[in-house]
Motif scaffolding. Structure first.
Motif: not given
Length: 677
Positions: A72-73, A254, A279
């Motif tokens: 993820t970001e 994640s 992301a």
């Protein structure tokens, strides 16, 4: 004459006009549609239809054999981009601790990312890890190699092919980037490794070296025109991607969840673990057949697209969901052509617009419904192409039929217009179906105005002329009289040698006194106009040395019965009743009392409808031949004012209450069975 005309149409031997029009329209439309299809112009429509069917079919839901580890970001912020080999090694160690069956790494690792490269290389020695590479689409493309420390047997390409609209609908599973070398896809390798414990290994088919037998699946590469495709690459190994679900295909965790030990062991043990970026900054997202219907997150992460591909292989090999199948090119051509023929037949047979619309809608629904039912059984056949062909052929036949009907109407109206006003002819045309079906009109009682004419001393005149001269002279006279009848919205029912019988008020029944009065006024005004035209004719005939004449007119308004008389051999439109006889006797009564070029006599019944419209002279009660009771007779002298009926002032619609469409029994007129003399 009119009924005989329609009878000839009804009794004529069936011709091939309808069949020929359907065949020609179908062949033309099919040729055009197949031409557009071969050029690929219809492919986008077929692909949109494919997407709709994918969205409408039942959704099996997520695949429990998977776990997706999404980067993820937040992971990028926490561990950097790209994150180090040490962090990746930790992720692999944590996952291996819970014994996954396969770990697919959808992350490029062609260059070391210190620190921890040695640690990662050690983890890559595990036999259940699949890494990725790329293959060059063009010569200038750069190949991203797999990690150096991983076995070549544990590598697959992660390139995804998209259609011209940038939607992923195909599952590319093998490529030959150089010579005879074959490189499998990332999804193919993951699925193969997962199925090894079941001893389900892919192998070339004995029937074709292009096909692969794998468990219960037979991987047959897509052809150029498979299903709705027309420009697919026939030299690549790809199948139609059978998406499992539009939702997340698997549980998603994640990178931080794995590193922090927050993933339950049962989500990992004996599962397929796919690691890849989710992301937005990675821009690894693709449009799918579900994208057009998704408002939130319409695109699917690349790692989940690969999961869809792996899931398809697993289901196909184990027999849970078969692969898509397609018809041959000839099968599709027959399918497309068949609907074209059906569209032409419907357009030819269904004449009523509403029925045709319902039939066409049902046919279209059947095309689309059949395609969807076949799709639910894993078959993809063209649906838009046959639907367009059906519509195009139907419209072509309707256009031809309309042109043919217009030509027939012009011919029929020309025929009918010789004896009837255009309005009456239109009413007959509107009732043509009933006339052609039954061939006769049932008797109908109605109120009408009869008009009889006769030439005074015609016998003497005929003795003095040659037959051919007499015929030409008489036709000239009757042509003018007929024109006047039509101008005043009457119909010439029959010619009686030197005279004619006209009727005002048929074939459409008059429902009100005002309408009956309009017919009576039209008849009287028509007789006066006949006298005016006769004066002009006499002037011309005198200059040409032809006989000048006087005529008598008898007019009566009353009940009559109109309908077909006779049998199959001879059938006429008859107008019978005492009113007809009365009009005839009015014309012939007291022949010596001429008093002008055109003597017009009406009875009291007609006078009641026309009073205050015309100047008349009452002749009192006269005994008419064959009548038991005396009749109150009036001679019409002139119009009282300019407000009297004129051809432009009284239309057929005005007389019939504005409705020009009537049942066939009210819509035919031909010739009377009565004698004028």
């Amino acid at each position: 004459m009119v009924i005989k005309f329609f009878q000839r149409i009804r009794d004529a031997k069936p011709d091939l006009t309808g069949l020929l029009s359907v065949v020609i329209s179908s062949a033309t439309a099919t040729g055009l549609i197949l031409g557009l299809r071969s050029l690929g112009w219809l492919q986008s429509l077929e692909l949109k239809a494919y997407d709709q069917m994918v969205q409408l079919r039942p959704d099996p839901g997520p695949d429990p054999r998977f776990l997706v580890v999404g980067i993820t970001e937040d992971d990028n912020k926490k561990y950097g981009v790209p994150f180090s080999d040490r962090d990746l090694a930790k992720v692999l160690r944590e996952l291996q601790r819970h014994q996954p069956r396969v770990i697919g790494l959808d992350i490029y690792r062609d260059l070391p990312q210190e620190p921890g490269h040695a640690e990662l290389a050690k983890e890559f020695k595990a036999s259940n890890i699949i890494a990725i590479t790329t293959f060059p689409v063009a010569k200038e493309d750069r190949i991203i190699p797999p990690p150096a420390s991983i076995s070549p047997d544990q590598v697959g390409f992660n390139d995804v092919v998209t259609d011209p609209d940038n939607v992923v609908r195909r599952n590319l599973y093998l490529v030959t980037p150089s010579g005879d070398a074959i490189l499998p896809s990332f999804a193919f390798q993951v699925a193969q490794m997962y199925l090894q414990p079941l001893k389900l290994e892919p192998q070339l088919s004995e029937d074709s070296d292009q096909n692969i037998e794998w468990g219960q699946a037979l991987l047959v590469p897509l052809e150029k025109n498979s299903g709705g495709y027309q420009d697919n690459d026939p030299n690549s190994y790809q199948i139609l991607l059978n998406y499992r679900t539009h939702k997340r295909i698997a549980t998603r965790v994640s990178l931080s969840d794995v590193l922090d030990g927050r993933v339950a062991p049962e989500l990992i043990k004996d599962k397929i673990i796919l690691i890849g970026s989710i992301a937005p900054s990675a821009k690894d997202f693709f449009n799918t057949p579900f994208s057009a219907a998704e408002r939130i997150d319409p695109k699917m992460p690349g790692v989940e697209v690969h999961a869809q591909m792996v899931s398809q292989f697993l289901d196909a090999v184990t027999g849970a969901r078969p692969l898509f199948w397609f018809w041959s090119e000839w099968g599709e051509i027959l399918w497309i052509s068949g609907w074209s023929v059906l569209g032409g037949v419907l357009a030819w047979r269904l004449r009523h617009p509403v029925v045709l619309g319902l039939g066409g809608t049902a046919a279209l629904g059947t095309v689309l419904g059949s395609g969807f039912i076949i799709f639910l059984h894993q078959g993809w056949i063209p649906v838009i192409t046959p639907a367009l062909n059906l519509l195009l052929t139907g419209m072509a036949v309707v256009a031809y039929r309309a042109q043919q009907a217009q030509r027939q109407q012009q011919m029929t109206m020309t025929l009918l217009g010789q004896n009837a006003s255009p309005e009456i002819a239109a009413a007959l045309w509107n009732s043509r179906d009933r006339l052609m079906q039954d061939g006769k009109l049932p008797g109908q009682k109605l109120t009408a105005t009869m008009l009889f004419t006769d030439i005074k001393n015609f016998s003497t005149i005929s003795e003095q002329m040659l037959p051919e001269d007499l015929l030409n002279w008489l036709n000239e006279y009757l042509s003018v009289m007929t024109r006047e009848v039509q101008l005043y919205h009457g119909i010439v029912n029959k010619f009686t040698g030197d005279g004619l019988i006209a009727v005002f008020g048929v074939p459409v029944a008059r429902e009100t006194r005002e309408a009956i009065a309009a017919d009576a006024c039209n008849a009287v005004a028509c007789a006066l106009s006949m006298g005016e035209n006769l004066q002009l004719l006499n002037q011309d005939w005198k200059q040409r040395g032809l006989p000048c004449i006087q005529i008598r007119v008898g007019i009566f308004t009353g009940p009559i019965v109109a309908g077909s008389l006779g049998g199959k051999e001879r059938l006429e439109y008859g107008i019978i009743g005492d009113s007809v006889n009365t009009a005839s006797r009015l014309e012939s009564v007291e022949k010596d009392r001429q008093g002008g070029l055109c003597r017009i006599l009406i009875a009291h019944e007609t006078y009641e409808y026309t009073r205050d419209k015309f100047q008349v002279e009452n002749w009192g009660y006269l005994a008419l031949k064959g009548k038991q009771h005396m009749v109150d007779v009036y001679q019409v002298l002139a119009r009282l004012s300019e407000t009297n009926p004129a051809p432009e002032a009284n239309s057929f619609a005005d007389q019939s209450g504005g409705n020009q469409e009537h049942s066939p029994s009210e819509s035919d007129i031909n010739s009377s069975n009565l004698n004028a003399k």
